[in-house]
Design a protein around this motif. Structure first.
Motif, PDB file in Angstrom:
ATOM      1  N   GLY A 130      14.112  12.456  -2.526  1.00  0.00           N
ATOM      2  CA  GLY A 130      15.513  12.074  -2.384  1.00  0.00           C
ATOM      3  C   GLY A 130      16.447  12.853  -3.275  1.00  0.00           C
ATOM      4  O   GLY A 130      17.648  12.920  -3.020  1.00  0.00           O
ATOM      5  N   ARG A 131      15.939  13.466  -4.305  1.00  0.00           N
ATOM      6  CA  ARG A 131      16.774  14.255  -5.221  1.00  0.00           C
ATOM      7  C   ARG A 131      16.884  15.715  -4.810  1.00  0.00           C
ATOM      8  O   ARG A 131      17.672  16.458  -5.365  1.00  0.00           O
ATOM      9  CB  ARG A 131      16.227  14.166  -6.637  1.00  0.00           C
ATOM     10  N   LEU A 132      16.076  16.116  -3.833  1.00  0.00           N
ATOM     11  CA  LEU A 132      16.148  17.482  -3.337  1.00  0.00           C
ATOM     12  C   LEU A 132      17.311  17.615  -2.371  1.00  0.00           C
ATOM     13  O   LEU A 132      17.637  16.675  -1.647  1.00  0.00           O
ATOM     14  CB  LEU A 132      14.841  17.854  -2.621  1.00  0.00           C
ATOM     15  N   PRO A 133      17.954  18.786  -2.307  1.00  0.00           N
ATOM     16  CA  PRO A 133      19.021  18.969  -1.326  1.00  0.00           C
ATOM     17  C   PRO A 133      18.490  18.711   0.090  1.00  0.00           C
ATOM     18  O   PRO A 133      17.481  19.260   0.500  1.00  0.00           O
ATOM     19  CB  PRO A 133      19.419  20.440  -1.502  1.00  0.00           C
ATOM     20  N   GLY A 134      19.160  17.832   0.824  1.00  0.00           N
ATOM     21  CA  GLY A 134      18.744  17.480   2.175  1.00  0.00           C
ATOM     22  C   GLY A 134      17.640  16.453   2.228  1.00  0.00           C
ATOM     23  O   GLY A 134      17.156  16.112   3.301  1.00  0.00           O
TER      24      GLY A 134
ATOM     25  N   ALA B 213       0.801  -1.221   0.000  1.00  0.00           N
ATOM     26  CA  ALA B 213       0.000   0.000   0.000  1.00  0.00           C
ATOM     27  C   ALA B 213       0.836   1.273   0.000  1.00  0.00           C
ATOM     28  O   ALA B 213       0.312   2.349  -0.220  1.00  0.00           O
ATOM     29  CB  ALA B 213      -0.941   0.005   1.209  1.00  0.00           C
ATOM     30  N   ASP B 214       2.137   1.173   0.243  1.00  0.00           N
ATOM     31  CA  ASP B 214       2.964   2.371   0.350  1.00  0.00           C
ATOM     32  C   ASP B 214       3.865   2.601  -0.854  1.00  0.00           C
ATOM     33  O   ASP B 214       4.797   3.378  -0.793  1.00  0.00           O
ATOM     34  CB  ASP B 214       3.835   2.284   1.610  1.00  0.00           C
ATOM     35  N   TRP B 215       3.590   1.953  -1.975  1.00  0.00           N
ATOM     36  CA  TRP B 215       4.497   2.080  -3.110  1.00  0.00           C
ATOM     37  C   TRP B 215       4.582   3.515  -3.621  1.00  0.00           C
ATOM     38  O   TRP B 215       5.640   3.948  -4.057  1.00  0.00           O
ATOM     39  CB  TRP B 215       4.112   1.117  -4.237  1.00  0.00           C
ATOM     40  N   VAL B 216       3.506   4.283  -3.535  1.00  0.00           N
ATOM     41  CA  VAL B 216       3.531   5.664  -4.026  1.00  0.00           C
ATOM     42  C   VAL B 216       4.484   6.499  -3.178  1.00  0.00           C
ATOM     43  O   VAL B 216       5.324   7.239  -3.702  1.00  0.00           O
ATOM     44  CB  VAL B 216       2.121   6.282  -4.028  1.00  0.00           C
ATOM     45  N   GLU B 217       4.372   6.390  -1.842  1.00  0.00           N
ATOM     46  CA  GLU B 217       5.253   7.141  -0.969  1.00  0.00           C
ATOM     47  C   GLU B 217       6.712   6.737  -1.162  1.00  0.00           C
ATOM     48  O   GLU B 217       7.608   7.575  -1.168  1.00  0.00           O
ATOM     49  CB  GLU B 217       4.856   6.953   0.500  1.00  0.00           C
ATOM     50  N   LEU B 218       6.951   5.438  -1.320  1.00  0.00           N
ATOM     51  CA  LEU B 218       8.319   4.974  -1.535  1.00  0.00           C
ATOM     52  C   LEU B 218       8.875   5.495  -2.852  1.00  0.00           C
ATOM     53  O   LEU B 218      10.031   5.915  -2.934  1.00  0.00           O
ATOM     54  CB  LEU B 218       8.375   3.443  -1.483  1.00  0.00           C
ATOM     55  N   TRP B 219       8.058   5.493  -3.900  1.00  0.00           N
ATOM     56  CA  TRP B 219       8.496   6.006  -5.195  1.00  0.00           C
ATOM     57  C   TRP B 219       8.787   7.503  -5.102  1.00  0.00           C
ATOM     58  O   TRP B 219       9.815   7.971  -5.592  1.00  0.00           O
ATOM     59  CB  TRP B 219       7.434   5.733  -6.262  1.00  0.00           C
TER      60      TRP B 219
END
Length: 125
Positions: A112-116, A99-105
């Motif tokens: 994850g690509r944003l600074p910090g 159920a959490d695949w959207v959040e993980l993606w």
């Protein structure tokens, strides 16, 4: 033997919090997948039952358009529901669900690509 219970979907299911077997929040119910008595797709005018609860990215599609492929709609099988009360309680742990695949993606491909974006800010302070 299975117990049947008649519920009002809008009142008892939609927008309710879903808790896993440990009482941890999973998501909120966004929609329902209905099936006919034979387990096939529900048909208008005939009896229907809940086959799964959908806990997916319906908000994203309302905001940005498009549709999630049916194969990727996050669903929780109705057979995993243990109790319907003020929250929907499951008989399985959340790590057993997809159920959490959207959040993980989003975490891996956007945040994850944003600074910090790859560390816990609260752990720093």
């Amino acid at each position: 033997m299975t117990r049947e219970r008649l519920v009002d979907a809008r009142l008892h299911l939609l927008s309710r919090q879903v808790l896993d077997a440990d009482g941890e929040p999973v998501r909120a119910v966004d929609d329902l997948e209905l099936t006919g008595p034979d387990g096939q797709e529900a048909r208008p005018g005939e009896a229907a039952q809940v086959g799964a609860i959908l806990v997916g990215p319906t908000l994203f599609t309302r905001l940005f358009g498009g549709a999630v492929p049916a194969s990727r709609l996050p669903r929780i099988a109705w057979s995993d529901v243990a109790h319907v009360g003020t929250a929907i309680e499951l008989s399985v742990r959340s790590d057993e669900l997809d159920a959490d695949w959207v959040e993980l993606w989003l975490r891996d491909h956007v945040v994850g690509r944003l600074p910090g974006g790859r560390h816990d800010a609260e752990a720093d302070g």
